[in-house]
Design an enzyme around this catalytic site. Structure first.
Site, mmCIF file in Angstrom:
data_model
loop_
_atom_site.group_PDB
_atom_site.id
_atom_site.type_symbol
_atom_site.label_atom_id
_atom_site.label_comp_id
_atom_site.label_asym_id
_atom_site.label_seq_id
_atom_site.Cartn_x
_atom_site.Cartn_y
_atom_site.Cartn_z
ATOM 1 N N LYS A 136 12.421 -36.831 -12.754
ATOM 2 C CA LYS A 136 12.147 -35.609 -11.989
ATOM 3 C C LYS A 136 11.006 -34.874 -12.670
ATOM 4 O O LYS A 136 10.763 -35.057 -13.856
ATOM 5 C CB LYS A 136 13.394 -34.708 -11.965
ATOM 6 C CG LYS A 136 13.386 -33.658 -10.871
ATOM 7 C CD LYS A 136 13.811 -34.214 -9.520
ATOM 8 C CE LYS A 136 13.631 -33.211 -8.418
ATOM 9 N NZ LYS A 136 14.156 -33.674 -7.124
ATOM 10 N N ASP A 176 9.772 -32.113 -3.439
ATOM 11 C CA ASP A 176 11.028 -31.362 -3.611
ATOM 12 C C ASP A 176 10.665 -29.942 -3.187
ATOM 13 O O ASP A 176 9.687 -29.737 -2.450
ATOM 14 C CB ASP A 176 11.515 -31.432 -5.071
ATOM 15 C CG ASP A 176 12.947 -30.906 -5.246
ATOM 16 O OD1 ASP A 176 13.891 -31.643 -4.954
ATOM 17 O OD2 ASP A 176 13.123 -29.736 -5.652
#
Ligand code: NAP
Length: 456
Positions: A136, A176
């Site tokens: 991430k 995201d």
């Protein structure tokens, strides 16, 4: 005391020790600690049955990222001022494939948030059944109020550094919060320029005209609804004629609303970070899409066009609205214990976590204790990354599948995730508990791969 109970107690003691060590080495990372605690506690039965995971120190290794990168992102605003933000990429686990996980641009981003998201991603990606590891990244950059050129200059600077660490077989970022098709486009352009090669598979969530997959935009929201639909079916329920509350009005929320409406539900409310709109006639999705996807406006503008609707300031109040199904699709820890109790008191039947970790640990307990159908994020929102992996597959094969082909595969993957999680929960003595089931089903595959590959 039976041998099994004694074994479980000993394993719980060991797990508590691992967690204490994680707490000591990551003392201020509250979101990361929350994510680790939930996973570790749910793994006790699987460790008790499979002591090799303890012998090979799988937990101790899994909670430590393989690599944590943080870097300076300097850029110039439209007035000629030099600005500096911080960028991150956490490459958490590559046991079953290249690191894979989104990039988040939001002022709240810090190392703890990126690590919690990266940690969750390991298990989520494993659950999809595809060969992708966990990672991430992101930045504390705030895209709100920035011009297109500012966004471009920031993302180019961000990618200039990130490009050193990623690649189609190494680490494949996606979007995201705050990172959508526009940002992915600018980042892809910059990566291509720096590498001097067209490596389509380096990013997912690309525009369909240059290597993106049809149905990627819809995948997380649709996937969440497919997952909740499986939970509902198990109790003879469905979306048809049910009332639904969805938090957020971004990518995940919009497509969760779209699919829920297609299945016959009425959406009563949605929100953004400033507040929520309640429309008793049912939210008009075309208005939300135009306001959010095209015009970039606040959700409060909705009420100007829909006189029967009301806007309430404040983000959390949305959970006061009685509904059959709640889909938290905005951000972490948006449902606390009090909100969970309200939802239960108002008769909620199912929760589907479209966002990552939107319910606190206490809120999850409230749902489980009250037998509310609960679809945890790792399982329920895995549709986005699943279709990202399908995008990678199409890029490798240099072909494009139709919308229906991708959507069909997504539905199948979400059904498999539901069945695998249910099966693992049953096998390890907590029938129906999809939190434990999803964690175990995701864990086993990664843990076995780690043992096979030796201590690295
Ligand atoms: P997005 O398009 O940027 O939308 C986020 C929405 O949530 C917006 O309505 C935003 O309101 C609201 N929001 C964001 N941060 C907030 C905060 N701190 N407080 C209150 N509201 C907040 O992002 P997204 O892609 O839909 O992601 C939403 C969630 O789904 C995140 O938890 C993300 O990690 C998760 N997720 C996304 C994907 C994906 O494929 N995109 C996949 C799996 C999981 P404002 O516009 O006012 O900021």
């Amino acid at each position: 005391m039976s041998t099994a109970v004694k074994e479980n107690q000993e394993v719980q003691h060991y797990v508590n020790g691992v967690y204490e060590q994680v707490k000591k080495s990551n003392a201020h990372e509250t979101e990361f600690l929350q994510a680790v605690k939930e996973v570790l506690d749910s793994l006790v039965p699987v460790l008790a049955k499979n002591p090799q995971y303890i012998k090979h120190a799988i937990l101790e290794r899994m909670v430590e990222p393989e690599r944590t990168i943080s870097f300076r992102v300097p850029w110039v605003d439209d007035q000629g001022n030099v600005k500096v933000n911080r960028g991150y990429r956490v490459q958490f686990n590559s046991a079953i494939g290249p690191y894979k996980g989104g990039l988040r641009f939001h002022p709240s981003v810090n190392q703890s948030i990126i690590k919690f998201l990266g940690f969750e991603q390991i298990f989520k990606n494993s659950l999809t059944g595809q060969p992708i590891g966990g990672g991430k990244g992101g930045s504390d950059f705030d895209p709100k109020g920035k011009s297109d050129f500012e966004i471009m200059r920031f993302t180019q600077s961000f990618m200039s550094e990130l490009s050193k660490y990623i690649g189609p077989d190494t680490d494949v970022p996606a979007g995201d919060i705050g990172v959508g098709a526009r940002e992915i486009g600018y980042m892809f352009g910059q990566y291509k320029k720096m590498r001097g090669a067209y490596e389509a598979g380096v990013l997912t969530g690309k525009g369909v005209g240059y290597g993106g997959s049809l149905a990627r935009k819809e995948a997380t929201g649709y996937g969440t609804v497919y997952f909740v639909n499986e939970m509902l079916k198990s109790k003879g329920l469905s979306f048809k004629d049910s009332t639904v509350v969805v938090s957020g009005s971004g990518n995940v929320s919009i497509y969760a609303m779209e699919k829920a409406m297609e299945l016959g539900a009425k959406i009563l409310a949605c929100s953004d970070s400033s507040g929520y709109v309640y429309d008793r006639n049912g939210i008009d999705l075309n208005t939300v899409k135009r306001l959010k996807e095209v015009e970039g406006k606040r959700i409060s503008e909705y009420v100007k066009e829909h006189p029967g609707s009301v806007f309430y300031e404040g983000f959390g109040g949305i959970w006061k609205i009685p509904c059959d199904i709640a889909l938290p699709c905005a951000t972490q820890n948006e449902i606390d214990e009090e909100a969970a109790k309200l939802l239960v008191a108002n008769g909620v039947k199912a929760i589907g976590e479209g966002a990552n970790m939107p319910s606190t640990l206490e809120a999850v307990d409230v749902f489980l204790e009250n037998n509310v159908l609960f679809g945890p994020a790792k399982a329920a929102n895995a549709g986005g990354v699943a279709v990202s992996a399908l995008e990678m597959a199409q890029n490798s094969a240099r072909l494009s599948w139709t919308f229906d082909e991708v959507d069909g595969k997504l539905k199948e993957i979400m059904t498999n995730i539901y069945n695998d999680s249910l099966k693992a929960a049953e096998e390890y003595g907590v029938p129906g508990n999809l939190v434990v089931g999803a964690n175990i089903a995701g864990f086993v595959k990664v843990a076995d791969a780690m043992i096979t590959q030796g201590v690295i």
